[in-house]
Design a protein around this motif. Sequence first.
Motif, PDB file in Angstrom:
ATOM      1  N   LEU A   5       3.622   5.705  -5.685  1.00  0.00           N
ATOM      2  CA  LEU A   5       3.609   5.763  -7.152  1.00  0.00           C
ATOM      3  C   LEU A   5       2.445   6.601  -7.666  1.00  0.00           C
ATOM      4  O   LEU A   5       2.559   7.275  -8.692  1.00  0.00           O
ATOM      5  N   ARG A   6       1.340   6.560  -6.937  1.00  0.00           N
ATOM      6  CA  ARG A   6       0.174   7.346  -7.356  1.00  0.00           C
ATOM      7  C   ARG A   6       0.475   8.856  -7.366  1.00  0.00           C
ATOM      8  O   ARG A   6      -0.149   9.612  -8.098  1.00  0.00           O
ATOM      9  N   GLN A   7       1.423   9.256  -6.550  1.00  0.00           N
ATOM     10  CA  GLN A   7       1.789  10.686  -6.527  1.00  0.00           C
ATOM     11  C   GLN A   7       2.576  11.099  -7.775  1.00  0.00           C
ATOM     12  O   GLN A   7       2.701  12.275  -8.081  1.00  0.00           O
TER      13      GLN A   7
ATOM     14  N   LYS B  35      12.788   6.211  -8.440  1.00  0.00           N
ATOM     15  CA  LYS B  35      13.642   5.073  -8.096  1.00  0.00           C
ATOM     16  C   LYS B  35      14.087   5.122  -6.630  1.00  0.00           C
ATOM     17  O   LYS B  35      14.058   4.120  -5.926  1.00  0.00           O
ATOM     18  N   ALA B  36      14.477   6.306  -6.199  1.00  0.00           N
ATOM     19  CA  ALA B  36      14.931   6.452  -4.818  1.00  0.00           C
ATOM     20  C   ALA B  36      13.792   6.157  -3.846  1.00  0.00           C
ATOM     21  O   ALA B  36      13.974   5.473  -2.832  1.00  0.00           O
ATOM     22  N   GLY B  37      12.602   6.652  -4.184  1.00  0.00           N
ATOM     23  CA  GLY B  37      11.432   6.437  -3.330  1.00  0.00           C
ATOM     24  C   GLY B  37      11.080   4.957  -3.229  1.00  0.00           C
ATOM     25  O   GLY B  37      10.819   4.440  -2.131  1.00  0.00           O
ATOM     26  N   ILE B  38      11.100   4.278  -4.350  1.00  0.00           N
ATOM     27  CA  ILE B  38      10.807   2.835  -4.347  1.00  0.00           C
ATOM     28  C   ILE B  38      11.853   2.102  -3.507  1.00  0.00           C
ATOM     29  O   ILE B  38      11.536   1.242  -2.694  1.00  0.00           O
TER      30      ILE B  38
ATOM     31  N   VAL C 229      -2.550   2.147 -13.847  1.00  0.00           N
ATOM     32  CA  VAL C 229      -3.139   1.466 -14.999  1.00  0.00           C
ATOM     33  C   VAL C 229      -4.028   0.321 -14.548  1.00  0.00           C
ATOM     34  O   VAL C 229      -5.158   0.161 -15.012  1.00  0.00           O
ATOM     35  N   GLN C 230      -3.504  -0.465 -13.633  1.00  0.00           N
ATOM     36  CA  GLN C 230      -4.150  -1.747 -13.344  1.00  0.00           C
ATOM     37  C   GLN C 230      -3.371  -2.423 -12.234  1.00  0.00           C
ATOM     38  O   GLN C 230      -2.165  -2.276 -12.167  1.00  0.00           O
ATOM     39  N   ASN C 231      -4.082  -3.176 -11.412  1.00  0.00           N
ATOM     40  CA  ASN C 231      -3.429  -4.097 -10.489  1.00  0.00           C
ATOM     41  C   ASN C 231      -2.135  -3.495  -9.938  1.00  0.00           C
ATOM     42  O   ASN C 231      -2.182  -2.524  -9.200  1.00  0.00           O
ATOM     43  N   SER C 232      -0.990  -3.973 -10.321  1.00  0.00           N
ATOM     44  CA  SER C 232       0.254  -3.413  -9.818  1.00  0.00           C
ATOM     45  C   SER C 232       1.087  -2.846 -10.961  1.00  0.00           C
ATOM     46  O   SER C 232       2.251  -3.189 -11.145  1.00  0.00           O
TER      47      SER C 232
ATOM     48  N   ASN D  70       0.818  -1.219   0.000  1.00  0.00           N
ATOM     49  CA  ASN D  70       0.000   0.000   0.000  1.00  0.00           C
ATOM     50  C   ASN D  70       0.851   1.267   0.000  1.00  0.00           C
ATOM     51  O   ASN D  70       0.492   2.249  -0.630  1.00  0.00           O
ATOM     52  N   ARG D  71       1.964   1.184   0.703  1.00  0.00           N
ATOM     53  CA  ARG D  71       2.852   2.359   0.699  1.00  0.00           C
ATOM     54  C   ARG D  71       3.469   2.589  -0.681  1.00  0.00           C
ATOM     55  O   ARG D  71       3.619   3.715  -1.132  1.00  0.00           O
TER      56      ARG D  71
END
Lengths: 85, 85
Positions: free
Chosen positions: B21-23, B46-49, B28-31, B15-16
């Motif tokens: 990523l939504r920001q 990339k850094a955030g992920i 698109v779909q699912n993940s 969820n995090r």
Amino acid sequence: MYIIVVYDVSVERVNRVKKFLRQHLHWVQNSVFEGEVTLAEFERIKAGIGELIDGDEDSVVIYKLRSMPKREVMGVEKNPIEDII
Amino acid sequence: MYIIVVYDVSVERVNRVKKFLRQHLHWVQNSVFEGEVTLAEFERIKAGIGELIDGDEDSVVIYKLRSMPKREVMGVEKNPIEDII
């Protein structure tokens, strides 16, 4: 052409979709497959997906690219693409 | 550059990752997320992920394209890309 297929398919149908795609493409992760295909193969894959999914519930997106795209993999590489090159 | 992000992240962290990523991208779909980004945005994503995932368990693949790819949508279009164009 090179395609990336991502799907969001209900649990009752997802295994059949996965099994079908595995016959034609390279499994990347979770619900993602990709691979180089001819136009005929692409049409066959689309037709096959069309038979397996419920168009009112499931969703499949096929990205159509000219060639294998660059990528960055973070964390675990579930099924390294190098294995098929 | 245009990126497609697909992730396979453990339920404790997913969820995090989705919220982050939504920001930055279009869901698109699912993940799966995608969107046009600058190089600076790409590095930030990339850094955030990297901060959110567990590199020993989770997997994220970022496809790097020049521009928004052609696509075919089968079944339900969960979040039409036209909405953001």
